[in-house]
Design an enzyme around this catalytic site. Structure first.
Site, PDB file in Angstrom:
ATOM      1  N   GLY A   1     -73.292  54.644  92.490  1.00  0.00           N
ATOM      2  CA  GLY A   1     -72.254  54.021  93.298  1.00  0.00           C
ATOM      3  C   GLY A   1     -71.090  53.554  92.448  1.00  0.00           C
ATOM      4  O   GLY A   1     -71.260  53.149  91.296  1.00  0.00           O
TER       5      GLY A   1
ATOM      6  N   GLU B   1     -79.217  51.726  87.674  1.00  0.00           N
ATOM      7  CA  GLU B   1     -80.611  52.070  87.445  1.00  0.00           C
ATOM      8  C   GLU B   1     -80.853  53.571  87.417  1.00  0.00           C
ATOM      9  O   GLU B   1     -81.544  54.090  86.537  1.00  0.00           O
ATOM     10  CB  GLU B   1     -81.465  51.426  88.546  1.00  0.00           C
ATOM     11  CG  GLU B   1     -82.945  51.717  88.433  1.00  0.00           C
ATOM     12  CD  GLU B   1     -83.718  51.129  89.600  1.00  0.00           C
ATOM     13  OE1 GLU B   1     -84.956  51.108  89.535  1.00  0.00           O
ATOM     14  OE2 GLU B   1     -83.084  50.702  90.591  1.00  0.00           O
TER      15      GLU B   1
ATOM     16  N   THR C   1     -73.213  47.892  87.978  1.00  0.00           N
ATOM     17  CA  THR C   1     -73.686  47.863  89.360  1.00  0.00           C
ATOM     18  C   THR C   1     -73.349  46.509  89.940  1.00  0.00           C
ATOM     19  O   THR C   1     -73.538  45.481  89.275  1.00  0.00           O
ATOM     20  CB  THR C   1     -75.205  48.104  89.495  1.00  0.00           C
ATOM     21  OG1 THR C   1     -75.602  47.861  90.856  1.00  0.00           O
ATOM     22  CG2 THR C   1     -76.013  47.197  88.586  1.00  0.00           C
ATOM     23  N   ILE C   2     -72.862  46.494  91.163  1.00  0.00           N
ATOM     24  CA  ILE C   2     -72.585  45.202  91.790  1.00  0.00           C
ATOM     25  C   ILE C   2     -73.882  44.441  92.028  1.00  0.00           C
ATOM     26  O   ILE C   2     -73.876  43.218  92.166  1.00  0.00           O
ATOM     27  CB  ILE C   2     -71.813  45.349  93.120  1.00  0.00           C
ATOM     28  CG1 ILE C   2     -72.644  46.070  94.179  1.00  0.00           C
ATOM     29  CG2 ILE C   2     -70.475  46.047  92.899  1.00  0.00           C
ATOM     30  CD1 ILE C   2     -72.036  46.014  95.577  1.00  0.00           C
ATOM     31  N   ASP C   3     -75.023  45.154  92.046  1.00  0.00           N
ATOM     32  CA  ASP C   3     -76.310  44.510  92.322  1.00  0.00           C
ATOM     33  C   ASP C   3     -76.784  43.611  91.183  1.00  0.00           C
ATOM     34  O   ASP C   3     -77.646  42.752  91.389  1.00  0.00           O
ATOM     35  CB  ASP C   3     -77.379  45.570  92.590  1.00  0.00           C
ATOM     36  CG  ASP C   3     -77.015  46.499  93.738  1.00  0.00           C
ATOM     37  OD1 ASP C   3     -76.242  46.071  94.616  1.00  0.00           O
ATOM     38  OD2 ASP C   3     -77.485  47.651  93.753  1.00  0.00           O
TER      39      ASP C   3
ATOM     40  N   ARG D   1     -70.641  28.668 116.329  1.00  0.00           N
ATOM     41  CA  ARG D   1     -71.530  29.816 116.233  1.00  0.00           C
ATOM     42  C   ARG D   1     -72.337  29.811 114.935  1.00  0.00           C
ATOM     43  O   ARG D   1     -71.967  29.178 113.955  1.00  0.00           O
ATOM     44  CB  ARG D   1     -70.721  31.117 116.289  1.00  0.00           C
ATOM     45  CG  ARG D   1     -70.206  31.465 117.665  1.00  0.00           C
ATOM     46  CD  ARG D   1     -69.289  32.662 117.627  1.00  0.00           C
ATOM     47  NE  ARG D   1     -68.903  33.071 118.968  1.00  0.00           N
ATOM     48  CZ  ARG D   1     -67.851  33.808 119.253  1.00  0.00           C
ATOM     49  NH1 ARG D   1     -67.058  34.225 118.272  1.00  0.00           N
ATOM     50  NH2 ARG D   1     -67.567  34.145 120.496  1.00  0.00           N
TER      51      ARG D   1
ATOM     52  N   GLY E   1     -77.020  44.537  97.470  1.00  0.00           N
ATOM     53  CA  GLY E   1     -77.893  44.055  96.408  1.00  0.00           C
ATOM     54  C   GLY E   1     -79.170  44.839  96.259  1.00  0.00           C
ATOM     55  O   GLY E   1     -79.971  44.582  95.379  1.00  0.00           O
TER      56      GLY E   1
ATOM     57  N   GLU F   1     -79.389  42.544 101.734  1.00  0.00           N
ATOM     58  CA  GLU F   1     -79.850  43.709 102.486  1.00  0.00           C
ATOM     59  C   GLU F   1     -81.316  44.052 102.212  1.00  0.00           C
ATOM     60  O   GLU F   1     -81.967  44.704 103.028  1.00  0.00           O
ATOM     61  CB  GLU F   1     -78.973  44.923 102.167  1.00  0.00           C
ATOM     62  CG  GLU F   1     -79.040  45.374 100.721  1.00  0.00           C
ATOM     63  CD  GLU F   1     -78.123  46.555 100.421  1.00  0.00           C
ATOM     64  OE1 GLU F   1     -77.453  47.034 101.355  1.00  0.00           O
ATOM     65  OE2 GLU F   1     -78.075  46.993  99.255  1.00  0.00           O
TER      66      GLU F   1
ATOM     67  N   HIS G   1     -69.263  48.325 102.172  1.00  0.00           N
ATOM     68  CA  HIS G   1     -68.644  48.881 100.978  1.00  0.00           C
ATOM     69  C   HIS G   1     -67.382  48.156 100.532  1.00  0.00           C
ATOM     70  O   HIS G   1     -66.862  48.444  99.449  1.00  0.00           O
ATOM     71  CB  HIS G   1     -68.353  50.368 101.182  1.00  0.00           C
ATOM     72  CG  HIS G   1     -69.593  51.211 101.152  1.00  0.00           C
ATOM     73  ND1 HIS G   1     -70.478  51.252 102.186  1.00  0.00           N
ATOM     74  CD2 HIS G   1     -70.100  52.019 100.178  1.00  0.00           C
ATOM     75  CE1 HIS G   1     -71.485  52.060 101.876  1.00  0.00           C
ATOM     76  NE2 HIS G   1     -71.277  52.538 100.667  1.00  0.00           N
TER      77      HIS G   1
END
Length: 340
Positions: free
Chosen positions: A6, A98, A121-123, A158, A166, A218, A271
């Site tokens: 990604g 990874e 990686t943003i994760d 609300r 992630g 997620e 995204h």
């Protein structure tokens, strides 16, 4: 040099640093397009200082990317090795997460393929490094979204459930949730029971706070007090059978509404977390990691990965990147629950 997997903000800063660091040592740089696939099919372009001028603030990657895995394609490994030899490459710098770094590690371990890794990686789940390229920007984007959602949630009384990326870790959810003042943060590492979430939301309402913000990673699987835990919600499988996660926010929102009766809405950031201009920190980190990778390649230190340790840039074995997933520490999760 290639970028795989990604995309994320900061990749071009790393590319720029690798090019300039290598040129300073008298090397010629070849850009490989579309990740490992580009090497297999010899889709390359020369890179010099002019080619990377003005790329520092650009998101995405000027080289393009793919999730091509030569170990899962018939004859793929042979193509990669033969292409590297025929192109006259002394070695490859692989910038990735990874999957990309896992391929690099296997190529080096099994074939003595000359490769250096750079973690992105943003994760933020790569082992051997304290932080990865792209994480800071993703957290910044998510925090800004939470700031905006606070005002509309309060106006309409609300419960807002916000899903962030992630994969199987909760780094983005934890960091953005704390920075953005989320009332509940749900992460895979220490899953909170949905009944406890509902009780917390009800308690806030009883205190006169008629809105709540719930951030869910997620990879979180709906968990109940009984100990029952659902698997993460999967959208689809990619061409290699890897799960693409997403959709848990809807599940969590429906359960909160059922248990509390409160009006609930879902926002999936998706995204947008991976796009746009990188933050100053991501540019800074990517530049330093890129320069270290260029240095490792110049020294012929193959099988290593540039990494962040504290305030220093070091190098570690590529195996450290893929041997174990790096989870969010319990202290982060506890902090998020204390300040909620």
């Amino acid at each position: 040099m290639l970028t795989g997997g990604g995309d994320c903000p900061g990749l071009n800063a790393a590319i720029r640093a690798i090019v300039r660091g290598s040129v300073a040592k008298g090397h010629e740089i070849v850009g490989i397009r579309q990740g490992w696939r580009g090497l297999a099919v010899r889709d390359t372009e020369p890179l010099d200082r002019r080619a990377v001028a003005g790329t520092l603030p650009r998101g995405g990657t000027i080289l393009g990317t793919s999730s091509y895995d030569c170990f899962r394609e018939e004859g793929g490994v042979a193509l990669v090795r033969e292409s590297a030899e025929e192109l006259g490459l002394d070695g490859v710098v692989a910038i990735g997460g990874e999957g990309t770094l896992g391929i690099a590690q296997r190529l080096h371990a099994e074939l003595a393929f000359p490769v250096v890794g750079v973690p992105k990686t943003i994760d933020n789940d790569i082992g051997g490094t304290d932080v990865t390229i792209g994480f800071d920007t993703a957290v910044h984007v998510c925090t800004a979204a939470l700031d905006r959602l606070h005002t509309t949630a309060e106006s309409h009384n609300r419960v807002m459930v916000v899903e962030v990326m992630g994969r199987n870790t909760g780094w983005i959810a934890a960091a953005a949730g704390i920075a953005g003042g989320a009332d509940v943060i749900l992460v895979p590492e220490v899953p909170m029971a949905i009944e406890d979430v509902a009780d917390h939301v009800i308690a806030r309402h009883e205190e006169g706070k008629d809105f709540s913000i719930v951030v869910v990673a997620e990879g979180y699987g709906l968990t109940r007090r009984s100990g029952e835990r659902d698997a993460p919600v999967v959208q689809e499988l990619d061409e290699y059978g890897y799960a693409r996660l997403g959709g848990v926010a809807r599940v969590v929102a429906d359960e909160i509404e059922r248990l509390t009766g409160f009006d609930t809405r879902v926002t999936v950031l998706g995204h947008v977390q991976r796009g746009g201009t990188p933050t100053a920190r991501d540019r800074f980190v990517a530049t330093r990691l890129g320069l270290r990778a260029a240095q490792l390649a110049d020294q012929g230190a193959w099988g290593r990965m540039a990494a962040v340790r504290g305030n220093e840039i070091v190098d570690v074995p590529l195996a450290d990147a893929v041997d174990a997933r790096r989870d969010v520490p319990r202290a982060w999760i506890d902090a998020g629950r204390v300040v909620a």
